[in-house]
Design a protein around this motif. Structure first.
Motif, PDB file in Angstrom:
ATOM      1  N   SER A 284       0.990  -1.501   0.085  1.00 33.98           N
ATOM      2  CA  SER A 284      -0.160  -0.423   0.017  1.00 33.98           C
ATOM      3  C   SER A 284       1.317   1.499   0.153  1.00 33.98           C
ATOM      4  O   SER A 284       2.340   1.239   1.193  1.00 33.98           O
ATOM      5  CB  SER A 284      -0.784   0.236   1.512  1.00 33.98           C
ATOM      6  OG  SER A 284      -2.209  -1.156   1.751  1.00 33.98           O
ATOM      7  N   THR A 285       0.807   2.679  -0.708  1.00 33.73           N
ATOM      8  CA  THR A 285       1.498   3.620  -0.863  1.00 33.73           C
ATOM      9  C   THR A 285       1.309   4.146  -0.090  1.00 33.73           C
ATOM     10  O   THR A 285      -0.165   3.854   0.394  1.00 33.73           O
ATOM     11  CB  THR A 285       0.640   4.125  -2.330  1.00 33.73           C
ATOM     12  OG1 THR A 285       0.938   3.484  -3.153  1.00 33.73           O
ATOM     13  CG2 THR A 285       1.602   5.846  -2.399  1.00 33.73           C
ATOM     14  N   GLY A 286       2.320   4.667   0.919  1.00 28.14           N
ATOM     15  CA  GLY A 286       2.566   5.293   2.419  1.00 28.14           C
ATOM     16  C   GLY A 286       2.773   4.596   3.230  1.00 28.14           C
ATOM     17  O   GLY A 286       2.621   4.942   4.307  1.00 28.14           O
ATOM     18  N   VAL A 287       2.687   3.080   2.655  1.00 34.60           N
ATOM     19  CA  VAL A 287       3.046   2.131   4.409  1.00 34.60           C
ATOM     20  C   VAL A 287       4.370   1.774   3.900  1.00 34.60           C
ATOM     21  O   VAL A 287       4.713   1.040   3.035  1.00 34.60           O
ATOM     22  CB  VAL A 287       2.222   1.001   4.265  1.00 34.60           C
ATOM     23  CG1 VAL A 287       2.826   0.121   4.844  1.00 34.60           C
ATOM     24  CG2 VAL A 287       0.792   1.527   4.260  1.00 34.60           C
ATOM     25  N   LYS A 288       5.241   2.101   4.882  1.00 35.75           N
ATOM     26  CA  LYS A 288       6.504   1.435   4.527  1.00 35.75           C
ATOM     27  C   LYS A 288       6.463  -0.126   4.354  1.00 35.75           C
ATOM     28  O   LYS A 288       7.180  -1.003   3.107  1.00 35.75           O
ATOM     29  CB  LYS A 288       7.348   1.931   5.436  1.00 35.75           C
ATOM     30  CG  LYS A 288       9.561   1.678   5.514  1.00 35.75           C
ATOM     31  CD  LYS A 288      10.530   1.925   6.011  1.00 35.75           C
ATOM     32  CE  LYS A 288      11.668   1.754   5.701  1.00 35.75           C
ATOM     33  NZ  LYS A 288      12.574   2.551   6.995  1.00 35.75           N
ATOM     34  N   ASN A 289       6.161  -0.915   5.051  1.00 39.44           N
ATOM     35  CA  ASN A 289       6.495  -2.634   5.012  1.00 39.44           C
ATOM     36  C   ASN A 289       5.954  -2.502   4.230  1.00 39.44           C
ATOM     37  O   ASN A 289       4.848  -2.623   4.218  1.00 39.44           O
ATOM     38  CB  ASN A 289       5.925  -2.536   6.430  1.00 39.44           C
ATOM     39  CG  ASN A 289       7.675  -3.452   6.851  1.00 39.44           C
ATOM     40  OD1 ASN A 289       8.302  -2.107   7.127  1.00 39.44           O
ATOM     41  ND2 ASN A 289       7.844  -4.173   8.183  1.00 39.44           N
ATOM     42  N   ASN A 290       5.962  -3.495   3.150  1.00 33.88           N
ATOM     43  CA  ASN A 290       4.659  -4.762   2.083  1.00 33.88           C
ATOM     44  C   ASN A 290       4.914  -5.623   3.538  1.00 33.88           C
ATOM     45  O   ASN A 290       5.624  -6.096   4.276  1.00 33.88           O
ATOM     46  CB  ASN A 290       5.809  -5.606   1.446  1.00 33.88           C
ATOM     47  CG  ASN A 290       6.332  -4.882   0.157  1.00 33.88           C
ATOM     48  OD1 ASN A 290       5.498  -5.186  -0.770  1.00 33.88           O
ATOM     49  ND2 ASN A 290       6.988  -3.757   0.313  1.00 33.88           N
ATOM     50  N   THR A 291       2.916  -6.411   3.304  1.00 34.30           N
ATOM     51  CA  THR A 291       2.750  -7.156   3.569  1.00 34.30           C
ATOM     52  C   THR A 291       3.136  -9.035   3.212  1.00 34.30           C
ATOM     53  O   THR A 291       2.475  -9.118   2.332  1.00 34.30           O
ATOM     54  CB  THR A 291       1.830  -7.429   4.701  1.00 34.30           C
ATOM     55  OG1 THR A 291       0.959  -5.986   5.428  1.00 34.30           O
ATOM     56  CG2 THR A 291       0.845  -8.326   5.601  1.00 34.30           C
ATOM     57  N   ILE A 292       3.516  -9.875   4.188  1.00 37.89           N
ATOM     58  CA  ILE A 292       3.872 -10.964   3.366  1.00 37.89           C
ATOM     59  C   ILE A 292       3.764 -12.010   4.361  1.00 37.89           C
ATOM     60  O   ILE A 292       4.104 -12.546   5.007  1.00 37.89           O
ATOM     61  CB  ILE A 292       5.438 -10.904   2.558  1.00 37.89           C
ATOM     62  CG1 ILE A 292       6.532  -9.521   2.833  1.00 37.89           C
ATOM     63  CG2 ILE A 292       6.124 -12.363   2.707  1.00 37.89           C
ATOM     64  CD1 ILE A 292       5.547  -9.613   1.190  1.00 37.89           C
ATOM     65  N   LEU A 331       7.593  -9.795  12.451  1.00 38.76           N
ATOM     66  CA  LEU A 331       9.113  -9.746  12.697  1.00 38.76           C
ATOM     67  C   LEU A 331       9.359  -8.535  12.791  1.00 38.76           C
ATOM     68  O   LEU A 331       9.565  -7.103  12.403  1.00 38.76           O
ATOM     69  CB  LEU A 331       9.954 -10.562  11.096  1.00 38.76           C
ATOM     70  CG  LEU A 331       9.814 -11.723   9.975  1.00 38.76           C
ATOM     71  CD1 LEU A 331      10.512 -12.120   9.257  1.00 38.76           C
ATOM     72  CD2 LEU A 331       9.553 -12.537  11.358  1.00 38.76           C
ATOM     73  N   ASP A 332      10.189  -8.082  13.335  1.00 37.89           N
ATOM     74  CA  ASP A 332      11.018  -7.377  13.922  1.00 37.89           C
ATOM     75  C   ASP A 332      11.797  -6.215  12.942  1.00 37.89           C
ATOM     76  O   ASP A 332      13.543  -6.169  13.393  1.00 37.89           O
ATOM     77  CB  ASP A 332      11.777  -7.042  15.489  1.00 37.89           C
ATOM     78  CG  ASP A 332      12.343  -5.391  15.806  1.00 37.89           C
ATOM     79  OD1 ASP A 332      11.334  -5.059  15.429  1.00 37.89           O
ATOM     80  OD2 ASP A 332      12.942  -5.652  16.961  1.00 37.89           O
ATOM     81  N   THR A 333      11.887  -6.109  11.551  1.00 40.02           N
ATOM     82  CA  THR A 333      12.603  -5.157  10.269  1.00 40.02           C
ATOM     83  C   THR A 333      11.810  -5.221   9.574  1.00 40.02           C
ATOM     84  O   THR A 333      10.032  -5.295   9.687  1.00 40.02           O
ATOM     85  CB  THR A 333      13.405  -6.811  10.773  1.00 40.02           C
ATOM     86  OG1 THR A 333      14.480  -6.197   9.369  1.00 40.02           O
ATOM     87  CG2 THR A 333      12.536  -7.613   9.568  1.00 40.02           C
ATOM     88  N   PHE A 334      12.198  -4.541   8.406  1.00 44.39           N
ATOM     89  CA  PHE A 334      11.626  -3.500   7.911  1.00 44.39           C
ATOM     90  C   PHE A 334      12.025  -4.696   6.583  1.00 44.39           C
ATOM     91  O   PHE A 334      12.778  -5.373   6.389  1.00 44.39           O
ATOM     92  CB  PHE A 334      12.845  -2.788   6.896  1.00 44.39           C
ATOM     93  CG  PHE A 334      12.283  -2.142   4.875  1.00 44.39           C
ATOM     94  CD1 PHE A 334      11.348  -2.214   5.277  1.00 44.39           C
ATOM     95  CD2 PHE A 334      13.042  -2.044   4.645  1.00 44.39           C
ATOM     96  CE1 PHE A 334      10.613  -1.671   4.401  1.00 44.39           C
ATOM     97  CE2 PHE A 334      12.981  -1.638   2.894  1.00 44.39           C
ATOM     98  CZ  PHE A 334      11.295  -1.168   3.473  1.00 44.39           C
ATOM     99  N   VAL A 335      10.151  -5.238   5.783  1.00 40.94           N
ATOM    100  CA  VAL A 335      10.465  -5.689   5.114  1.00 40.94           C
ATOM    101  C   VAL A 335       9.984  -5.140   3.960  1.00 40.94           C
ATOM    102  O   VAL A 335       8.650  -4.147   3.896  1.00 40.94           O
ATOM    103  CB  VAL A 335       8.933  -7.052   5.719  1.00 40.94           C
ATOM    104  CG1 VAL A 335       9.148  -8.370   4.129  1.00 40.94           C
ATOM    105  CG2 VAL A 335       9.849  -7.869   6.349  1.00 40.94           C
ATOM    106  N   ASP A 336      10.265  -5.217   2.715  1.00 40.35           N
ATOM    107  CA  ASP A 336      10.946  -4.743   1.490  1.00 40.35           C
ATOM    108  C   ASP A 336       9.588  -6.132   0.968  1.00 40.35           C
ATOM    109  O   ASP A 336       9.055  -6.650   0.860  1.00 40.35           O
ATOM    110  CB  ASP A 336      11.578  -4.302   0.692  1.00 40.35           C
ATOM    111  CG  ASP A 336      11.514  -3.154   0.353  1.00 40.35           C
ATOM    112  OD1 ASP A 336      10.468  -3.415  -0.337  1.00 40.35           O
ATOM    113  OD2 ASP A 336      12.438  -2.358   0.262  1.00 40.35           O
TER     114      ASP A 336
END
Length: 377
Positions: A284-292, A331-336
């Motif tokens: 989603s635009t404006g949300v840093k993480n992707n949800t996997i 997970l405690d990390t940025f997910v791209d």
């Protein structure tokens, strides 16, 4: 969690892919996944005259202990290609991932793919078949509708050898041809995942998003976004069945609300003729993480819908059953933009590993990431 590894070691080596003998590799039930390590690669890293990025599919060759990574560059930076890499099996803090070879994909005439939009593919998935020593890769094709002229290229599934040489293609069911009208697959929503049963009897290929006839794209509360999974008989090379799979809703609202958002299947792993792992990627635009989200999927009671042209117009089918296995949001990390997954080697404790790779879209704001998980059965 251990600190992330930033070091990258590059090796230039000749890569050949021999045909190997194969044992029964039936996958046991999977109960949970535990993150062991995460690698991050520098933006626009160069290797053997190519730009590393856009890594959209990954597969493991257990005989040579290497991985094959397909790049979704539409021959814009360099010709369409895949990489051979080595991933550490332990000592993640000290060792890094090694790129050892780059191989260009070849057209039937033997040439590399040009950058012209009328001919360039959109590579998305790749699997190594240890029974044949060949690789199979998929392209999403192209669908550009404009006043200056339309560009319509069908998606495809192709056999190649270790040098990237074209060996053949798989027949495309009629429902998956690109069209100028709003029929068939959507642009960038076609063949994102593929895989073989361990006995080399069948191949499954998944769409990323619903066909126009099958319903709307996924949204925040939508419950009718169905994609199709195609089953091929590898002995005859013919498509023999199709199954419906219902996408989950998009994970987060976009900012602003009218901005782009999407959820679809970015890869699959085939465990057996009726069992799959399916990875959904929500952005989603404006949300840093992707949800996997990774699901265990059962096709045993799913309806064969190959003769059904429009899922939008019928409710007389049973979709695949799905159970959530892992949500990367925990997970405690940025997910791209995670797009590829494969089983790796057996770890020292006897458990299997599972590797994920990120497509950074050749964008400075995104990251090329690798995730290494332990599979608990």
């Amino acid at each position: 969690m251990r600190k992330y590894m930033l070091l990258v070691i590059l090796l230039s080596a000749c890569a050949t892919i021999p045909k190997t003998s194969v044992k029964d590799t039936t996958i046991l039930p999977i109960h949970s996944l535990t993150l062991l390590h995460k690698y991050i690669f520098p933006y626009n890293m160069l290797f053997n005259g190519t730009t590393v990025g856009g890594l959209s599919g990954i597969d493991y060759d257990s005989a040579r202990k290497v991985y094959y990574l397909i790049c979704d560059d539409r021959s814009e930076k360099q010709p369409a290609r895949f990489y051979t890499v080595q991933v550490p099996e332990s000592n993640y803090d000290r060792d890094s991932i090694r790129f050892t070879h780059v191989t260009y994909l070849r057209m039937p005439d033997g040439n590399v793919y040009p950058s012209a939009k009328t001919l360039a593919p959109d590579p998305e998935a790749m699997r190594y078949n240890p029974h044949t020593g060949h690789l199979v890769w998929s392209s999403e094709g192209e669908r550009i509708i404009s006043g200056q002229g339309n560009i319509i290229n069908d998606p495809g599934i192709y056999d190649i050898d270790s040098s990237g040489r074209y060996l053949g293609s798989y027949p495309l069911p009629e429902q998956f041809h690109m069209r100028a009208t709003e029929n068939g697959p959507r642009r960038n929503g076609v063949f994102e995942g593929l895989g073989f049963t361990p006995d080399d009897r069948y191949m499954f290929v998944s769409l990323e998003e619903p066909r126009y006839e099958d319903g709307p794209r996924a949204d925040l509360r939508d419950t009718t976004a169905y994609i199709r999974i195609i089953k091929y008989d590898l002995h005859t090379r013919q498509p023999i069945a199709q199954y419906a799979y219902k996408l989950s809703p998009i994970a987060h609202p976009s900012v602003p609300d009218s901005a782009f958002r999407v959820n679809g299947i970015s890869d699959i792993l085939v465990l057996s003729e009726t069992q799959l792992l399916v990875m959904e990627r929500s952005f989603s635009t404006g949300v840093k993480n992707n949800t996997i989200r990774v699901f265990k999927v059962d096709l045993q009671h799913a309806t064969d819908i190959k003769a059904v042209n429009s899922l939008r117009e019928t409710t007389r089918f049973t979709p695949a059953q799905k159970t959530l296995l892992l949500n990367f949001d925990t997970l405690d990390t940025f997910v791209d933009n995670v797009e590829g997954m494969t089983f790796g080697p057996v770890l020292s404790n006897g458990h299997r590993s599972l590797i994920f790779v990120v497509d950074n879209n050749f964008d400075r704001k995104e990251e090329t990431q690798f995730y290494i998980f332990e599979v608990k059965q």
